[in-house]
Design an enzyme around this catalytic site. Structure first.
Site, PDB file in Angstrom:
ATOM      1  N   GLY A  27      -8.909   4.863   6.848  1.00  0.00           N
ATOM      2  CA  GLY A  27      -8.587   6.286   6.900  1.00  0.00           C
ATOM      3  C   GLY A  27      -7.103   6.564   7.071  1.00  0.00           C
ATOM      4  N   PHE A  28      -6.411   5.649   7.738  1.00  0.00           N
ATOM      5  CA  PHE A  28      -5.002   5.915   8.062  1.00  0.00           C
ATOM      6  C   PHE A  28      -4.203   4.618   8.036  1.00  0.00           C
ATOM      7  CE2 PHE A  28      -7.830   8.775  10.298  1.00  0.00           C
ATOM      8  CZ  PHE A  28      -7.337  10.022   9.918  1.00  0.00           C
ATOM      9  N   ASP A  52      -4.907   3.520  -1.919  1.00  0.00           N
ATOM     10  CA  ASP A  52      -5.977   3.954  -1.016  1.00  0.00           C
ATOM     11  C   ASP A  52      -6.488   5.319  -1.454  1.00  0.00           C
ATOM     12  OD1 ASP A  52      -6.151   1.833   0.941  1.00  0.00           O
ATOM     13  OD2 ASP A  52      -4.145   2.426   1.575  1.00  0.00           O
ATOM     14  N   SER A 103       2.521   0.285   6.396  1.00  0.00           N
ATOM     15  CA  SER A 103       3.609   0.643   7.306  1.00  0.00           C
ATOM     16  C   SER A 103       4.612  -0.483   7.525  1.00  0.00           C
ATOM     17  CB  SER A 103       3.060   1.170   8.630  1.00  0.00           C
ATOM     18  OG  SER A 103       2.066   0.345   9.128  1.00  0.00           O
ATOM     19  N   GLY A 129      -0.837   2.596   9.678  1.00  0.00           N
ATOM     20  CA  GLY A 129      -0.158   2.585  10.977  1.00  0.00           C
ATOM     21  C   GLY A 129      -1.063   2.289  12.165  1.00  0.00           C
ATOM     22  N   SER A 150       0.846  -1.194   0.000  1.00  0.00           N
ATOM     23  CA  SER A 150       0.000   0.000   0.000  1.00  0.00           C
ATOM     24  C   SER A 150       0.880   1.242   0.000  1.00  0.00           C
ATOM     25  CB  SER A 150      -0.907  -0.014   1.233  1.00  0.00           C
ATOM     26  OG  SER A 150      -1.559   1.225   1.341  1.00  0.00           O
ATOM     27  N   ASP A 187      -6.804  -6.003   5.033  1.00  0.00           N
ATOM     28  CA  ASP A 187      -6.183  -4.681   4.951  1.00  0.00           C
ATOM     29  C   ASP A 187      -6.232  -3.961   6.292  1.00  0.00           C
ATOM     30  OD1 ASP A 187      -5.232  -2.245   4.072  1.00  0.00           O
ATOM     31  OD2 ASP A 187      -7.026  -1.719   2.911  1.00  0.00           O
ATOM     32  N   GLY A 188      -5.052  -3.674   6.843  1.00  0.00           N
ATOM     33  CA  GLY A 188      -4.974  -2.856   8.046  1.00  0.00           C
ATOM     34  C   GLY A 188      -4.219  -3.543   9.171  1.00  0.00           C
ATOM     35  N   GLY A 189      -3.089  -2.980   9.553  1.00  0.00           N
ATOM     36  CA  GLY A 189      -2.323  -3.517  10.678  1.00  0.00           C
ATOM     37  C   GLY A 189      -1.711  -4.875  10.413  1.00  0.00           C
ATOM     38  N   MET A 206     -11.535  -5.217   6.048  1.00  0.00           N
ATOM     39  CA  MET A 206     -10.734  -4.232   6.782  1.00  0.00           C
ATOM     40  C   MET A 206     -10.441  -4.771   8.170  1.00  0.00           C
ATOM     41  SD  MET A 206     -10.159  -1.657   4.795  1.00  0.00           S
ATOM     42  CE  MET A 206      -9.213  -0.816   6.063  1.00  0.00           C
ATOM     43  N   MET A 230     -12.234   4.648  -0.776  1.00  0.00           N
ATOM     44  CA  MET A 230     -12.842   5.070   0.495  1.00  0.00           C
ATOM     45  C   MET A 230     -13.462   6.432   0.224  1.00  0.00           C
ATOM     46  SD  MET A 230      -9.815   3.707   2.929  1.00  0.00           S
ATOM     47  CE  MET A 230      -8.730   3.593   1.523  1.00  0.00           C
ATOM     48  N   HIS A 266      -8.517   0.860  -3.731  1.00  0.00           N
ATOM     49  CA  HIS A 266      -9.455   0.701  -2.613  1.00  0.00           C
ATOM     50  C   HIS A 266     -10.132   2.053  -2.437  1.00  0.00           C
ATOM     51  CE1 HIS A 266      -9.772   0.170   2.075  1.00  0.00           C
ATOM     52  NE2 HIS A 266     -10.953   0.237   1.490  1.00  0.00           N
ATOM     53  N   MET A 300      -8.935   8.218  -0.932  1.00  0.00           N
ATOM     54  CA  MET A 300      -9.765   8.739   0.170  1.00  0.00           C
ATOM     55  C   MET A 300     -10.264  10.131  -0.181  1.00  0.00           C
ATOM     56  SD  MET A 300      -7.365   7.812   3.408  1.00  0.00           S
ATOM     57  CE  MET A 300      -6.601   6.209   3.597  1.00  0.00           C
ATOM     58  N   HIS A 307      -1.345  -1.471  -3.852  1.00  0.00           N
ATOM     59  CA  HIS A 307      -2.645  -1.106  -3.285  1.00  0.00           C
ATOM     60  C   HIS A 307      -2.732   0.423  -3.215  1.00  0.00           C
ATOM     61  CE1 HIS A 307      -6.140  -2.000  -0.643  1.00  0.00           C
ATOM     62  NE2 HIS A 307      -5.744  -0.948   0.083  1.00  0.00           N
TER      63      HIS A 307
HETATM   64  C1  DX5 Z   1      -6.438   2.183   5.669  1.00  0.00           C
HETATM   65  C2  DX5 Z   1      -6.021   1.707   4.309  1.00  0.00           C
HETATM   66  C3  DX5 Z   1      -4.946   0.687   4.333  1.00  0.00           C
HETATM   67  C4  DX5 Z   1      -3.632   1.203   4.871  1.00  0.00           C
HETATM   68  C5  DX5 Z   1      -2.933   0.070   5.568  1.00  0.00           C
HETATM   69  O1  DX5 Z   1      -7.505   3.030   5.496  1.00  0.00           O
HETATM   70  O2  DX5 Z   1      -7.129   1.130   3.641  1.00  0.00           O
HETATM   71  O3  DX5 Z   1      -4.745   0.137   3.041  1.00  0.00           O
HETATM   72  O4  DX5 Z   1      -2.814   1.713   3.854  1.00  0.00           O
HETATM   73  O5  DX5 Z   1      -1.909   0.580   6.332  1.00  0.00           O
HETATM   74  P1  DX5 Z   1      -1.146  -0.323   7.411  1.00  0.00           P
HETATM   75  O6  DX5 Z   1      -0.645  -1.526   6.705  1.00  0.00           O
HETATM   76  O7  DX5 Z   1      -0.058   0.582   7.918  1.00  0.00           O
HETATM   77  O8  DX5 Z   1      -2.156  -0.637   8.459  1.00  0.00           O
HETATM   78 ZN    ZN Z   2      -6.668  -0.004   1.736  1.00  0.00          ZN
END
Ligand code: DX5
Ligand code: ZN
Length: 217
Positions: free
Chosen positions: A141-142, A34, A197, A144, A9, A174-176, A136, A67, A65, A36, A32
């Site tokens: 949104g973010f 994102d 991240s 990290g 991402s 997706d996420g963390g 998700m 959003m 993706h 937004m 990927h």
């Molecule tokens: C969050 C995004 C994710 C994000 C993942 O809104 O959809 O794709 O980039 O970031 P990490 O891998 O740092 O959680």
């Molecule tokens: Zn994403």
């Protein structure tokens, strides 16, 4: 079981050195993106000019993706830019089958993204039409943020639903995502792992990507 795919991402990359960053993640399977809008999520990311540049700099398939509150407006512009995969959040679209069809009509893979608190039952009628489901594992949104562990069980239950119905739908998480939870996600049935991240904060991007693929059999 086929090999897991890793989607890097770009949200966490150093945009000041985009060419170098994309070269450093060439061993991933997808990029990927994102997208937004500051409405669906409390953040703005990037739009078409940057995606056009990414398309020029990388040959990897682009996985967008969305959003955004109006995903339908983005299908043609992103397809024109060479994006290959598009997912949108189901609650942003009244006419879900129609939008999935529009994505397919452009020759793209179509996915639905579900936030961590959205139940799998919302997929019941649309699942057979989807190439993938993006689960998700943080609230979007973010980058990290911390992985929400309950999503692991959601991955298993979705995997079971897909198997029971004899479908080929892929599961993207997706996420963390990091090297501490990637093996469990793969075992639960994840086909694609997204990471921002974990990859872009690692001094060796390629090593970070291979650490997500889990131990070699
Ligand atoms: C969050 C995004 C994710 C994000 C993942 O809104 O959809 O794709 O980039 O970031 P990490 O891998 O740092 O959680
Ligand atoms: Zn994403």
């Amino acid at each position: 079981m086929s090999e897991v795919r890793i989607a890097a991402s770009v949200l966490s990359c150093d945009f000041g050195h985009l060419e170098r960053e994309l070269a450093a993640v060439a061993s991933s399977d997808l990029l990927h993106l994102d997208v937004m809008d500051g409405h669906y999520v409390p953040n703005l990311s990037f739009g078409q000019p940057l995606i056009a540049r990414i398309r020029e700099l990388s040959t990897l398939p682009l996985d967008a993706h969305l959003m955004v509150t109006n995903p339908a407006a983005y299908i043609d512009p992103l397809a024109d830019l060479g994006v290959g995969w598009i997912s949108f959040h189901q609650e942003c679209e009244f006419h879900v089958h129609r939008l999935v069809q529009r994505i397919h009509d452009r020759g793209l893979k179509a996915g639905i993204a579900l936030n961590p608190a959205v139940p799998l039952s919302t997929l019941e009628c649309i699942l057979p039409e989807l190439d993938y489901v993006l689960l998700m594992s943080v609230n979007p949104g973010f980058s990290g943020q911390k992985f929400i562990p309950a999503v692991l069980d959601k991955v298993s239950r979705l995997h079971e639903m897909i198997e029971q119905r004899g479908l080929a739908t892929l599961i993207e998480v997706d996420g963390g995502v990091n090297s501490s939870n990637s093996s469990a996600l793969i075992q639960s049935g994840a086909d694609i792992l997204v990471s921002a991240s974990h990859i872009f904060q690692h001094p060796d991007r390629a090593a970070a990507i291979s650490s997500l693929r889990g131990p070699k059999p």
